[in-house]
Motif scaffolding. Sequence first.
Motif, PDB file in Angstrom:
ATOM      1  N   ALA A  97       0.906  -1.410  -0.086  1.00 20.20           N
ATOM      2  CA  ALA A  97      -0.004   0.234   0.084  1.00 20.20           C
ATOM      3  C   ALA A  97       0.993   1.265   0.003  1.00 20.20           C
ATOM      4  O   ALA A  97       1.976   1.137   0.234  1.00 20.20           O
ATOM      5  CB  ALA A  97      -0.803  -0.145   1.286  1.00 20.20           C
ATOM      6  N   GLY A  98       0.369   2.400  -0.364  1.00 22.36           N
ATOM      7  CA  GLY A  98       1.083   3.578  -0.541  1.00 22.36           C
ATOM      8  C   GLY A  98       2.243   3.891  -1.457  1.00 22.36           C
ATOM      9  O   GLY A  98       3.076   4.473  -1.459  1.00 22.36           O
ATOM     10  N   ASP A  99       2.004   2.843  -2.425  1.00 20.19           N
ATOM     11  CA  ASP A  99       3.129   2.996  -3.426  1.00 20.19           C
ATOM     12  C   ASP A  99       2.572   3.608  -4.529  1.00 20.19           C
ATOM     13  O   ASP A  99       1.523   4.134  -4.781  1.00 20.19           O
ATOM     14  CB  ASP A  99       3.348   1.529  -4.093  1.00 20.19           C
ATOM     15  N   HIS A 100       3.614   4.291  -5.444  1.00 22.96           N
ATOM     16  CA  HIS A 100       3.375   5.010  -6.714  1.00 22.96           C
ATOM     17  C   HIS A 100       4.347   4.311  -7.933  1.00 22.96           C
ATOM     18  O   HIS A 100       3.776   4.325  -8.926  1.00 22.96           O
ATOM     19  CB  HIS A 100       3.585   6.404  -6.455  1.00 22.96           C
ATOM     20  N   ASP A 101       5.490   4.314  -7.588  1.00 24.66           N
ATOM     21  CA  ASP A 101       6.565   4.138  -8.412  1.00 24.66           C
ATOM     22  C   ASP A 101       7.003   2.596  -7.912  1.00 24.66           C
ATOM     23  O   ASP A 101       7.871   2.550  -6.921  1.00 24.66           O
ATOM     24  CB  ASP A 101       7.591   5.097  -8.615  1.00 24.66           C
ATOM     25  N   LEU A 102       6.677   1.629  -8.621  1.00 20.53           N
ATOM     26  CA  LEU A 102       7.288   0.276  -8.203  1.00 20.53           C
ATOM     27  C   LEU A 102       8.697  -0.063  -8.284  1.00 20.53           C
ATOM     28  O   LEU A 102       9.354  -1.190  -7.624  1.00 20.53           O
ATOM     29  CB  LEU A 102       6.559  -0.745  -8.884  1.00 20.53           C
ATOM     30  N   SER A 103       9.363   0.886  -8.951  1.00 27.26           N
ATOM     31  CA  SER A 103      10.734   0.753  -9.268  1.00 27.26           C
ATOM     32  C   SER A 103      11.726   1.312  -8.256  1.00 27.26           C
ATOM     33  O   SER A 103      12.878   1.249  -7.926  1.00 27.26           O
ATOM     34  CB  SER A 103      11.262   1.028 -10.593  1.00 27.26           C
ATOM     35  N   SER A 104      10.973   2.449  -7.263  1.00 27.55           N
ATOM     36  CA  SER A 104      11.937   2.793  -6.358  1.00 27.55           C
ATOM     37  C   SER A 104      11.207   2.979  -4.828  1.00 27.55           C
ATOM     38  O   SER A 104       9.922   2.842  -4.880  1.00 27.55           O
ATOM     39  CB  SER A 104      12.087   4.323  -6.737  1.00 27.55           C
ATOM     40  N   VAL A 105      11.895   3.145  -3.885  1.00 27.61           N
ATOM     41  CA  VAL A 105      11.313   3.181  -2.561  1.00 27.61           C
ATOM     42  C   VAL A 105      10.924   4.749  -2.283  1.00 27.61           C
ATOM     43  O   VAL A 105      12.157   5.680  -2.148  1.00 27.61           O
ATOM     44  CB  VAL A 105      12.496   2.699  -1.298  1.00 27.61           C
ATOM     45  N   GLU A 106       9.855   5.197  -1.980  1.00 27.22           N
ATOM     46  CA  GLU A 106       9.641   6.547  -2.057  1.00 27.22           C
ATOM     47  C   GLU A 106       9.266   6.810  -0.423  1.00 27.22           C
ATOM     48  O   GLU A 106       8.825   8.082  -0.264  1.00 27.22           O
ATOM     49  CB  GLU A 106       8.195   6.755  -2.443  1.00 27.22           C
ATOM     50  N   GLU A 176      -0.149   0.651 -24.423  1.00 27.03           N
ATOM     51  CA  GLU A 176      -0.196   0.168 -25.897  1.00 27.03           C
ATOM     52  C   GLU A 176       0.990  -0.241 -26.573  1.00 27.03           C
ATOM     53  O   GLU A 176       0.872  -0.903 -27.704  1.00 27.03           O
ATOM     54  CB  GLU A 176      -0.911   1.567 -26.574  1.00 27.03           C
ATOM     55  N   THR A 177       1.997   0.117 -26.015  1.00 21.92           N
ATOM     56  CA  THR A 177       3.405  -0.210 -26.498  1.00 21.92           C
ATOM     57  C   THR A 177       3.974  -1.478 -25.807  1.00 21.92           C
ATOM     58  O   THR A 177       4.836  -1.656 -26.132  1.00 21.92           O
ATOM     59  CB  THR A 177       4.377   1.002 -26.222  1.00 21.92           C
ATOM     60  N   ALA A 178       2.899  -2.159 -24.947  1.00 20.57           N
ATOM     61  CA  ALA A 178       3.436  -3.500 -24.502  1.00 20.57           C
ATOM     62  C   ALA A 178       4.268  -3.271 -23.391  1.00 20.57           C
ATOM     63  O   ALA A 178       4.982  -4.275 -22.998  1.00 20.57           O
ATOM     64  CB  ALA A 178       3.679  -4.428 -25.664  1.00 20.57           C
ATOM     65  N   THR A 179       4.514  -2.317 -22.893  1.00 19.43           N
ATOM     66  CA  THR A 179       5.218  -2.105 -21.827  1.00 19.43           C
ATOM     67  C   THR A 179       4.739  -2.122 -20.465  1.00 19.43           C
ATOM     68  O   THR A 179       3.414  -1.906 -20.361  1.00 19.43           O
ATOM     69  CB  THR A 179       6.078  -0.556 -21.792  1.00 19.43           C
ATOM     70  N   THR A 180       5.172  -2.192 -19.287  1.00 18.05           N
ATOM     71  CA  THR A 180       4.467  -2.400 -18.103  1.00 18.05           C
ATOM     72  C   THR A 180       5.297  -1.285 -17.196  1.00 18.05           C
ATOM     73  O   THR A 180       6.338  -1.415 -16.501  1.00 18.05           O
ATOM     74  CB  THR A 180       4.919  -3.740 -17.328  1.00 18.05           C
ATOM     75  N   PRO A 181       4.520   0.211 -17.169  1.00 15.74           N
ATOM     76  CA  PRO A 181       5.314   0.972 -16.637  1.00 15.74           C
ATOM     77  C   PRO A 181       5.326   0.928 -14.954  1.00 15.74           C
ATOM     78  O   PRO A 181       4.279   0.194 -14.404  1.00 15.74           O
ATOM     79  CB  PRO A 181       4.198   2.068 -16.803  1.00 15.74           C
ATOM     80  N   ASN A 182       6.278   1.438 -14.180  1.00 14.95           N
ATOM     81  CA  ASN A 182       6.253   1.219 -12.907  1.00 14.95           C
ATOM     82  C   ASN A 182       5.520   2.505 -12.043  1.00 14.95           C
ATOM     83  O   ASN A 182       4.952   2.239 -10.946  1.00 14.95           O
ATOM     84  CB  ASN A 182       8.002   1.491 -12.231  1.00 14.95           C
ATOM     85  N   ILE A 183       5.275   3.368 -12.948  1.00 12.62           N
ATOM     86  CA  ILE A 183       4.136   4.530 -12.176  1.00 12.62           C
ATOM     87  C   ILE A 183       2.956   4.208 -12.514  1.00 12.62           C
ATOM     88  O   ILE A 183       2.541   3.695 -13.378  1.00 12.62           O
ATOM     89  CB  ILE A 183       4.416   5.839 -12.871  1.00 12.62           C
TER      90      ILE A 183
END
Length: 276
Positions: A97-106, A176-183
């Motif tokens: 919970a409380g996450d926004h960017d899965l790639s970083s610790v915020e 749409e570009t088949a990417t999985t954004p972290n945001i």
Amino acid sequence: MLRQTLVVLALVACVLGSRLPVRRLPYTGTSWRFSVSRGRIYGGHDATRGQFPYQVSLQLVVLGMRFHNCGGSIISNSAILTAGHCFDDIGYYFAVAGDHDLSSVEGSEQEIRVSEQIVHPDYPGGVAVAAGDIAVFTLESPLTLNDYVQVITLPSAGSIPAGGSVAVLSGWGETETATTPNILQTVDVSVIDYETCKQNLDDLNMDDNPLTDTMVCTGPLYDGISVCSGDSGGPLAQNGELIGVVSWGVDPCGYPGAPSVYTRVSAHLDFINQNI
């Protein structure tokens, strides 16, 4: 040893691929295009940090690997509402919970292991496209509610979202570009009434239309906006209430004329309240 290795590899393949069953439409020469949604938002944009404090990432751990597998919504400090087809008995889940960017610790994240996965008794299991696709995941310890972690209000029993009204979808996933954004992604969508949704699905020439009145649909139908594989279990919200849980959609995502379909929360309040 070789046999053990093959079993492990088969297990990994089963887990990573188990959330993409295809429900077959008559072949049109373009694609087979019906599946449980396990992906991301098509046509969305980056959410702002803290915009959806009720959103969680359900992260599955299998054989030491950990990955975002489903979305969910905080309905109490110790319970997450998600899709029934997100149930997994091979690995185990953490709710983040409380996450926004899965790639970083915020600094706002709270990570708690899921202790129990309670699936609606009417759901047939697996990754079926069916009614009752809803589950309550309970947590080993309670979340601490703050600006980034909040409970979302449940709707009134039996309430039906009005056709043409606006709702908001959020989730991490394939674009749409088949990417999985972290945001975390979000998009405004329009509610489609039951009869119109049923007709649109019938127009896709399905042999067996699985839509029921315990589901809710959204468009727009021709603007390339939809749920996609990974959004499963995530929230559809309207006026601060959780009206839907991402259940299934049409493959390819954003297919013209194809709605996104959610389990209607107001149809399952008895189940939810019994298991919070």
